[in-house]
Design an enzyme around this catalytic site. Structure first.
Site, PDB file in Angstrom:
ATOM      1  N   ILE A  31       0.828  -1.212   0.000  1.00 34.15           N
ATOM      2  CA  ILE A  31       0.000   0.000   0.000  1.00 34.15           C
ATOM      3  C   ILE A  31       0.863   1.263   0.000  1.00 34.15           C
ATOM      4  CG2 ILE A  31      -0.264   0.357   2.504  1.00 34.15           C
ATOM      5  CD1 ILE A  31      -3.317   0.588   1.975  1.00 34.15           C
ATOM      6  N   ASN A  87      11.555  -8.453   6.953  1.00 36.52           N
ATOM      7  CA  ASN A  87      11.801  -7.743   8.206  1.00 36.52           C
ATOM      8  C   ASN A  87      11.334  -8.631   9.355  1.00 36.52           C
ATOM      9  OD1 ASN A  87      12.794  -5.404   6.949  1.00 36.52           O
ATOM     10  ND2 ASN A  87      10.720  -4.606   6.639  1.00 36.52           N
ATOM     11  N   HIS A 100       5.886 -11.974   5.647  1.00 36.85           N
ATOM     12  CA  HIS A 100       5.683 -11.364   4.327  1.00 36.85           C
ATOM     13  C   HIS A 100       7.039 -11.054   3.734  1.00 36.85           C
ATOM     14  CE1 HIS A 100       5.517  -8.226   7.418  1.00 36.85           C
ATOM     15  NE2 HIS A 100       6.076  -7.395   6.557  1.00 36.85           N
TER      16      HIS A 100
HETATM   17  P1  AMP Z   1       6.856  -4.564   7.582  1.00 34.95           P
HETATM   18  O1  AMP Z   1       7.179  -3.172   8.077  1.00 34.95           O
HETATM   19  O2  AMP Z   1       8.030  -5.313   7.062  1.00 34.95           O
HETATM   20  O3  AMP Z   1       6.061  -5.334   8.621  1.00 34.95           O
HETATM   21  O4  AMP Z   1       5.948  -4.352   6.313  1.00 34.95           O
HETATM   22  C1  AMP Z   1       4.575  -4.217   6.332  1.00 34.95           C
HETATM   23  C2  AMP Z   1       4.179  -3.661   4.999  1.00 34.95           C
HETATM   24  O5  AMP Z   1       2.789  -3.802   4.854  1.00 34.95           O
HETATM   25  C3  AMP Z   1       4.509  -2.163   4.823  1.00 34.95           C
HETATM   26  O6  AMP Z   1       5.383  -2.003   3.718  1.00 34.95           O
HETATM   27  C4  AMP Z   1       3.142  -1.538   4.579  1.00 34.95           C
HETATM   28  O7  AMP Z   1       3.179  -0.498   3.642  1.00 34.95           O
HETATM   29  C5  AMP Z   1       2.333  -2.716   4.088  1.00 34.95           C
HETATM   30  N1  AMP Z   1       0.897  -2.613   4.311  1.00 34.95           N
HETATM   31  C6  AMP Z   1       0.258  -2.234   5.441  1.00 34.95           C
HETATM   32  N2  AMP Z   1      -1.075  -2.293   5.277  1.00 34.95           N
HETATM   33  C7  AMP Z   1      -1.287  -2.748   4.014  1.00 34.95           C
HETATM   34  C8  AMP Z   1      -2.447  -3.017   3.240  1.00 34.95           C
HETATM   35  N3  AMP Z   1      -3.694  -2.836   3.726  1.00 34.95           N
HETATM   36  N4  AMP Z   1      -2.277  -3.431   1.966  1.00 34.95           N
HETATM   37  C9  AMP Z   1      -1.036  -3.599   1.445  1.00 34.95           C
HETATM   38  N5  AMP Z   1       0.099  -3.371   2.129  1.00 34.95           N
HETATM   39  C10 AMP Z   1      -0.022  -2.940   3.399  1.00 34.95           C
END
Ligand code: AMP
Ligand code: ZN
Length: 114
Positions: A31, A87, A100
Site C-alpha cells: 500500500i 523484516n 511477508h
Molecule cells: P513490515 O514493516 O516489514 O512489517 O511491512 C509491512 C508492509 O505492509 C509495509 O510495507 C506496509 O506499507 C504494508 N501494508 C500495510 N497495510 C497494508 C495493506 N492494507 N495493503 C497492502 N500493504 C499494506
C-alpha cells in the site's frame, strides 16, 4: 488469526491489489510502495515471522521464494533484479506480525539500509 491484518487480507475482509493467489500463497501490491515495483508475498498460514518458522514450514517458504522470483521477473525486473526482504521483529522494523516477503525492483536500491 482474527486480529492479524494480513490474515484479514487473505480472508478478503480487507481489500488488496492482488497479483497472484493459490491455496498456499497470496501476493499483493504494498500500500506504500518504496520502489516502482513493490509487492508482498505472504503464506496463507499465519506464521509471525521467518525467525519463528518451523522445519515443517520449509516447503511452504521455498514455494514462496520461487513464486517471488517468478513474479519479480513478470514485473519486468528479470534482468536488473531487485531485493527480497523479510523484516523480523522490532530491530528489523517489522510492523505486521505475519510472514511477508517484500519484493522490490525497478530502480537502483540503496545499501546499507538506514
Ligand atoms: P513490515 O514493516 O516489514 O512489517 O511491512 C509491512 C508492509 O505492509 C509495509 O510495507 C506496509 O506499507 C504494508 N501494508 C500495510 N497495510 C497494508 C495493506 N492494507 N495493503 C497492502 N500493504 C499494506
Ligand atoms: Zn496472520
Amino acid at each position: 488469526m482474527s486480529d492479524c491484518l494480513f490474515c484479514k487480507i487473505i480472508a478478503g475482509d480487507i481489500p488488496s491489489k492482488k497479483i497472484f493467489e493459490d491455496d498456499d500463497l497470496l501476493a499483493f501490491h504494498d500500500i506504500s510502495p518504496q520502489a516502482p515495483v513493490h509487492f508482498l508475498v505472504v503464506p496463507k498460514k499465519h506464521i509471525p515471522n521467518v525467525m519463528e518458522a518451523k522445519p515443517e514450514d520449509a516447503e511452504l517458504l521455498g514455494k514462496l521464494l520461487h513464486k517471488a522470483q517468478e513474479l519479480l521477473a513478470a514485473e519486468g525486473c528479470g534482468e536488473k533484479g531487485g531485493r527480497f526482504v523479510f523484516n523480523c521483529k522490532s530491530d528489523g522494523m517489522q510492523t505486521v506480525p505475519h510472514v511477508h516477503l517484500h519484493v522490490l525492483g525497478g530502480r537502483r536500491l540503496g545499501w546499507p539500509p538506514g
